[in-house]
Design a protein around this motif. Structure first.
Motif, mmCIF file in Angstrom:
data_model
loop_
_atom_site.group_PDB
_atom_site.id
_atom_site.type_symbol
_atom_site.label_atom_id
_atom_site.label_comp_id
_atom_site.label_asym_id
_atom_site.label_seq_id
_atom_site.Cartn_x
_atom_site.Cartn_y
_atom_site.Cartn_z
ATOM 1 N N ASN A 238 85.172 -58.081 6.544
ATOM 2 C CA ASN A 238 85.125 -56.639 6.227
ATOM 3 C C ASN A 238 83.869 -56.288 5.443
ATOM 4 O O ASN A 238 83.242 -55.243 5.674
ATOM 5 C CB ASN A 238 86.371 -56.217 5.434
ATOM 6 C CG ASN A 238 87.631 -56.325 6.280
ATOM 7 O OD1 ASN A 238 87.548 -56.298 7.513
ATOM 8 N ND2 ASN A 238 88.776 -56.455 5.642
ATOM 9 N N ASN A 241 81.046 -56.112 7.848
ATOM 10 C CA ASN A 241 81.171 -54.916 8.696
ATOM 11 C C ASN A 241 80.783 -53.647 7.942
ATOM 12 O O ASN A 241 80.201 -52.726 8.511
ATOM 13 C CB ASN A 241 82.606 -54.780 9.212
ATOM 14 C CG ASN A 241 82.903 -55.802 10.306
ATOM 15 O OD1 ASN A 241 81.995 -56.301 10.962
ATOM 16 N ND2 ASN A 241 84.174 -56.134 10.486
ATOM 17 N N ASP A 242 81.133 -53.607 6.644
ATOM 18 C CA ASP A 242 80.881 -52.402 5.846
ATOM 19 C C ASP A 242 79.486 -52.367 5.220
ATOM 20 O O ASP A 242 79.085 -51.355 4.638
ATOM 21 C CB ASP A 242 81.913 -52.301 4.700
ATOM 22 C CG ASP A 242 83.309 -52.006 5.228
ATOM 23 O OD1 ASP A 242 83.405 -51.576 6.391
ATOM 24 O OD2 ASP A 242 84.283 -52.222 4.481
ATOM 25 N N LYS A 245 77.123 -49.459 5.235
ATOM 26 C CA LYS A 245 77.546 -48.295 4.442
ATOM 27 C C LYS A 245 77.083 -48.407 2.989
ATOM 28 O O LYS A 245 76.869 -47.415 2.309
ATOM 29 C CB LYS A 245 79.081 -48.180 4.438
ATOM 30 C CG LYS A 245 79.692 -47.816 5.764
ATOM 31 C CD LYS A 245 81.199 -47.605 5.555
ATOM 32 C CE LYS A 245 81.987 -48.123 6.750
ATOM 33 N NZ LYS A 245 83.402 -48.322 6.433
#
Length: 307
Positions: A238, A241-242, A245
């Motif tokens: 995660n 993936n983040d 951002k």
């Protein structure tokens, strides 16, 4: 036994790079009052290196039969236990077979009761620069493992290299991840005993020495976590993936992480990331390069990904 742990130095490297010669050169410089023991792992059944090394009063044990990982795991533990009990040495030198997965040796030394008696000190890998810059070698899993596991990369046989080959070696060695504590060039595998005490302590945060060839306002930052702290695989996934951002203009992110007792390399490039197993054992570490990011936030997110 005293609380002083025995320091273990692993000398790894491909067949014929000069590991035995390197170890001999260290033995010649040894303080006569410091107790050493040596374990030699031979690929063949008949130990040659042990015979070469055993002529100066330092106890030498041999483990025959090859890869100091699969077949020798249990035998290695038993041999180390016996040597620690009999000699109570300050240092244990292990010369791994040229075909050994050096990381497995370190894993074997980190199980109880050995981990309470041993400190994994500087790990060396001896390479021939001509092989190191040759893609046929560089792509081999075993060769990559031997390079990946070490703190100090020792280029031997430099007298046989052209200036161009040495230049290419230096360039490639400077790009290694995790970065080496030291990269040295020697002739005839002649080592300096001071290298045994090169500090290999992790810093929680560090700046990456060399950024890619640009000054377009990119920033870099590295983070480390001590070995023994496990990351949670799903949370780590995660996090990767983040990552876009949490950053602006992310161009590169890579890391080596301990996950459920094994070690993985994660690499984010061109909007995609991949994973593979890796031989590094010193610490978990993560590096990124982006236009801008909040280093405190990144560190917080990494901490949240721990088990």
């Amino acid at each position: 036994m005293s609380v002083n742990k025995t320091k273990v130095h692993l000398i790894s490297g491909f067949l014929g790079t000069g590991k035995t010669t390197a170890l001999k050169s260290l033995m010649e410089q040894k303080d006569p009052n410091e107790k050493w023991v040596i374990i030699v792992n031979e690929f063949g059944e008949i130990g040659i290196d042990g015979a070469v090394l055993s002529d100066n009063g330092i106890p030498v044990a041999e483990i025959a039969g090859g890869c100091l990982c699969c077949t020798a795991g249990a035998q290695l533990g038993t041999t180390v236990q016996k040597m620690l009990r009999d000699a109570q040495p300050a240092r244990l030198m292990i010369e791994a077979s040229g075909l050994a997965h050096a990381a497995s040796v370190i894993d074997d030394l980190k199980v109880k009761p050995l981990q309470d008696q041993l400190e994994i000190a500087t790990v060396f890998t001896v390479v021939d620069p001509r092989q190191f810059i040759n893609p046929d070698y560089a792509q081999q899993a075993l060769y990559k493992d031997q390079i990946g596991v070490c703190d100090v990369l020792v280029a031997s046989k430099t007298d046989l290299c052209t200036p161009e080959e040495l230049e290419q070696f230096r360039e490639n060695a400077a790009k290694l991840f995790p970065p080496k504590a030291k990269v040295v060039e020697v002739e005839n595998a002649r080592m300096d005993i001071a290298w045994l005490d090169i500090p290999v302590i992790e810093k929680p945060r560090y700046r990456i020495k060399a950024l890619p060839d640009n000054t377009m306002g990119f920033q870099s930052q590295g983070f480390t976590f001590p070995a023994g702290k496990d990351f949670d695989g799903e949370r780590l996934t995660n996090f990767f993936n983040d990552l876009p951002k949490f950053t602006e203009g992310l161009v590169r992110a890579k890391g080596v992480f301990q996950v459920m007792g094994t070690w993985v390399w994660l690499n984010w490039v061109d909007g995609k990331w991949g994973a593979s197993q890796v031989s590094w054992r010193r610490d978990s570490r993560f590096e990124l390069i982006a236009k801008s990011f909040d280093a405190d936030l990144i560190e917080k997110k990494l901490n949240e990904a721990l088990e």
